[in-house]
Design a protein around this motif. Structure first.
Motif, PDB file in Angstrom:
ATOM      1  N   HIS A 186       0.855  -1.180   0.000  1.00 25.05           N
ATOM      2  CA  HIS A 186       0.000   0.000   0.000  1.00 25.05           C
ATOM      3  C   HIS A 186       0.896   1.236   0.000  1.00 25.05           C
ATOM      4  O   HIS A 186       1.473   1.601   1.023  1.00 25.05           O
ATOM      5  CB  HIS A 186      -0.911  -0.023   1.230  1.00 25.05           C
ATOM      6  CG  HIS A 186      -1.939   1.036   1.238  1.00 25.05           C
ATOM      7  ND1 HIS A 186      -1.896   2.121   2.090  1.00 25.05           N
ATOM      8  CD2 HIS A 186      -3.059   1.189   0.487  1.00 25.05           C
ATOM      9  CE1 HIS A 186      -2.947   2.892   1.870  1.00 25.05           C
ATOM     10  NE2 HIS A 186      -3.667   2.346   0.901  1.00 25.05           N
ATOM     11  N   GLY A 214      -1.566   5.799  -1.650  1.00 19.18           N
ATOM     12  CA  GLY A 214      -2.989   5.708  -1.937  1.00 19.18           C
ATOM     13  C   GLY A 214      -3.353   4.659  -2.963  1.00 19.18           C
ATOM     14  O   GLY A 214      -4.488   4.610  -3.436  1.00 19.18           O
ATOM     15  N   ARG A 222      -3.216   0.408  -3.759  1.00 22.09           N
ATOM     16  CA  ARG A 222      -2.951  -0.923  -3.233  1.00 22.09           C
ATOM     17  C   ARG A 222      -2.491  -1.815  -4.376  1.00 22.09           C
ATOM     18  O   ARG A 222      -3.188  -1.963  -5.389  1.00 22.09           O
ATOM     19  CB  ARG A 222      -4.197  -1.519  -2.575  1.00 22.09           C
ATOM     20  CG  ARG A 222      -3.866  -2.739  -1.715  1.00 22.09           C
ATOM     21  CD  ARG A 222      -5.067  -3.158  -0.887  1.00 22.09           C
ATOM     22  NE  ARG A 222      -5.594  -2.079  -0.071  1.00 22.09           N
ATOM     23  CZ  ARG A 222      -5.120  -1.716   1.111  1.00 22.09           C
ATOM     24  NH1 ARG A 222      -4.077  -2.342   1.611  1.00 22.09           N
ATOM     25  NH2 ARG A 222      -5.668  -0.734   1.788  1.00 22.09           N
ATOM     26  N   SER A 236     -10.013  -1.790   0.479  1.00 21.80           N
ATOM     27  CA  SER A 236      -9.313  -0.660  -0.137  1.00 21.80           C
ATOM     28  C   SER A 236     -10.247   0.528  -0.341  1.00 21.80           C
ATOM     29  O   SER A 236      -9.868   1.680  -0.105  1.00 21.80           O
ATOM     30  CB  SER A 236      -8.711  -1.093  -1.481  1.00 21.80           C
ATOM     31  OG  SER A 236      -7.718  -2.070  -1.297  1.00 21.80           O
ATOM     32  N   GLU A 280     -10.909   2.189   2.888  1.00 15.21           N
ATOM     33  CA  GLU A 280      -9.727   2.926   3.350  1.00 15.21           C
ATOM     34  C   GLU A 280      -9.492   4.205   2.553  1.00 15.21           C
ATOM     35  O   GLU A 280      -8.588   4.981   2.871  1.00 15.21           O
ATOM     36  CB  GLU A 280      -8.492   2.034   3.250  1.00 15.21           C
ATOM     37  CG  GLU A 280      -8.453   0.895   4.249  1.00 15.21           C
ATOM     38  CD  GLU A 280      -8.149   1.368   5.648  1.00 15.21           C
ATOM     39  OE1 GLU A 280      -7.075   1.957   5.863  1.00 15.21           O
ATOM     40  OE2 GLU A 280      -9.011   1.157   6.540  1.00 15.21           O
ATOM     41  N   GLY A 281     -10.257   4.409   1.479  1.00 16.03           N
ATOM     42  CA  GLY A 281     -10.106   5.610   0.673  1.00 16.03           C
ATOM     43  C   GLY A 281      -9.052   5.526  -0.408  1.00 16.03           C
ATOM     44  O   GLY A 281      -8.607   6.556  -0.937  1.00 16.03           O
ATOM     45  N   ASP A 282      -8.642   4.305  -0.790  1.00 14.80           N
ATOM     46  CA  ASP A 282      -7.647   4.156  -1.855  1.00 14.80           C
ATOM     47  C   ASP A 282      -8.212   4.621  -3.188  1.00 14.80           C
ATOM     48  O   ASP A 282      -9.417   4.530  -3.449  1.00 14.80           O
ATOM     49  CB  ASP A 282      -7.204   2.696  -1.975  1.00 14.80           C
ATOM     50  CG  ASP A 282      -6.414   2.235  -0.771  1.00 14.80           C
ATOM     51  OD1 ASP A 282      -5.856   3.089  -0.071  1.00 14.80           O
ATOM     52  OD2 ASP A 282      -6.363   1.018  -0.531  1.00 14.80           O
ATOM     53  N   ARG A 283      -7.329   5.087  -4.045  1.00 14.38           N
ATOM     54  CA  ARG A 283      -7.726   5.552  -5.372  1.00 14.38           C
ATOM     55  C   ARG A 283      -7.687   4.439  -6.405  1.00 14.38           C
ATOM     56  O   ARG A 283      -8.462   4.431  -7.355  1.00 14.38           O
ATOM     57  CB  ARG A 283      -6.804   6.695  -5.829  1.00 14.38           C
ATOM     58  CG  ARG A 283      -6.861   7.930  -4.940  1.00 14.38           C
ATOM     59  CD  ARG A 283      -5.880   9.002  -5.394  1.00 14.38           C
ATOM     60  NE  ARG A 283      -4.498   8.621  -5.110  1.00 14.38           N
ATOM     61  CZ  ARG A 283      -3.618   8.245  -6.007  1.00 14.38           C
ATOM     62  NH1 ARG A 283      -3.959   8.176  -7.290  1.00 14.38           N
ATOM     63  NH2 ARG A 283      -2.368   7.931  -5.661  1.00 14.38           N
TER      64      ARG A 283
END
Length: 370
Positions: free
Chosen positions: A273, A276, A278, A306, A309-312
């Motif tokens: 990670h 931003g 994963r 993901s 968690e706010g990943d893009r």
């Protein structure tokens, strides 16, 4: 280490492990100030060199503007690789890394790449070829090297599927093909109803080593059933990945997921990670649970995590395997880029590497069909 001036930039060559250790703080600073992948972090590079650097030579280039480091070229030199009677300037991590590129302080791209190209023009002689593997097609390096006095060639090396993550899991599910979506929802509900199911991220450093052993065993057992070696076929490779996992955990960049039935891990997924994004590196699942689609359940829940968690982006990394197409239609490309002196011999060396790349691609495609 030796230093020399290129224009108003200072270029420092790191040629031994002690020099690499001395620039750890600089490396981490540039990771924070520019775009970085798991595979050019200091932790990955240091461990890769520890396990795979034998017979190669460090040639890391650090570029400064004044006293400020503005970028790193994580190069190494290999000799007579795959029968080619020439030196190759390559990225550290070539062969078992997924994205390899330069680390550049944001806003200093022009200065850095100009200095690097100038360095390469002076460094590459009649028996040296620049051979950059797994370099993303959007690398900012390309316009600078293509405008140099060097001869170059390139070819697509890998297809890399990825997901641009929406704001919610429900929104993502709506974008999946109908039958796959329904099957996924059904399998998740059934598994959590019929088994003592849990899904979580390993959060205790003391558990990382054990969790990696479990992942390795699950992955290898499945591939050996297919009479294939699997990724973790040697102790050196296993030890490398376990050391990287522990270092990346301490840095807060490891996400090791486990799907369990009671105390038994039935699927495991290793990801990194960074920034931003994963990066899904590898997984394994218990073949005794294969009829319960535990592999798909683990991937789906990792994507859900993901999003929460706010990943893009959820990046499947290199390899256009069929199963990835269920999750996304988006793809990008890695390139194999080579450059040499613009002589007959130099062009021949480049052509040799491109032919070599084509052979390797055919082998990978055959393996993916297994």
């Amino acid at each position: 280490m030796d230093e020399r001036k290129i224009s108003h930039m200072t270029v420092e060559r790191i040629t031994n492990i002690s020099g690499l250790l001395e620039i750890e703080d600089i490396w981490h600073e540039l990771e924070e100030e520019g775009k970085v992948y798991p595979f050019n972090t200091f932790e990955w590079v240091l461990n890769w060199w520890k396990y795979f650097g034998h017979g190669k030579k460090l040639e890391i280039i650090v570029v400064y503007e004044g006293t400020m480091p503005i970028g790193i070229a994580p190069f190494m030199i290999t000799y007579f690789e795959k029968g080619l009677f020439a030196k190759r300037i390559k990225f550290i991590g070539s062969t078992n890394s997924d994205y390899l590129d330069f680390i550049v302080r944001s806003g200093y791209e022009k200065q850095f790449y100009t200095a690097i190209v100038d360095f390469l023009e002076k460094r590459i002689d009649s028996l040296t070829v620049l051979d950059l593997e797994h370099i993303p097609e959007d690398s900012e390096f390309f316009p600078y090297i293509m405008g140099s006095n060097l001869y170059y060639d390139y070819e697509v090396q890998d297809i890399c599927p990825y997901i641009e993550l929406p704001d919610t899991w429900e929104e993502y599910l709506e974008g999946l093909e109908g039958k796959f979506r329904r099957n996924l929802n059904y399998e998740v509900r059934r598994f959590f109803k019929e088994y003592d199911a849990s899904f979580y991220v390993v959060k205790d450093f003391e558990l990382v080593d054990r969790a990696m052993d479990t992942l390795i065993n699950l992955h290898q057992k499945r591939w050996r059933q297919k009479h294939m070696p699997g990724v973790f076929y040697s102790k050196r490779i296993r030890d490398f990945h376990k050391d990287v996992a522990k270092d990346m955990f301490l840095k807060g960049e490891l996400s090791l997921f486990e799907l369990k039935d009671g105390v038994k891990t039935v699927a495991s997924l290793l990801s990194y990670h960074v920034g931003g994004i994963r990066y899904y590196y590898i997984s394994g699942y218990d073949i005794e649970y294969s009829k319960r689609s535990v592999g798909n359940i683990a991937v789906g829940l990792a994507i859900k995590h993901s999003i929460e968690e706010g990943d893009r982006v959820f990046d499947f990394l290199r390899g256009d395997e069929e199963y990835k197409r269920n999750w996304t239609s988006l793809k990008k490309r890695n390139m194999r880029f080579v450059a040499s002196k613009p002589t007959f011999l130099g062009k021949l060396l480049c052509k040799w590497v491109i032919v070599e790349n084509g052979i390797i691609k055919k082998i990978k495609e055959a393996v993916q069909k297994q």
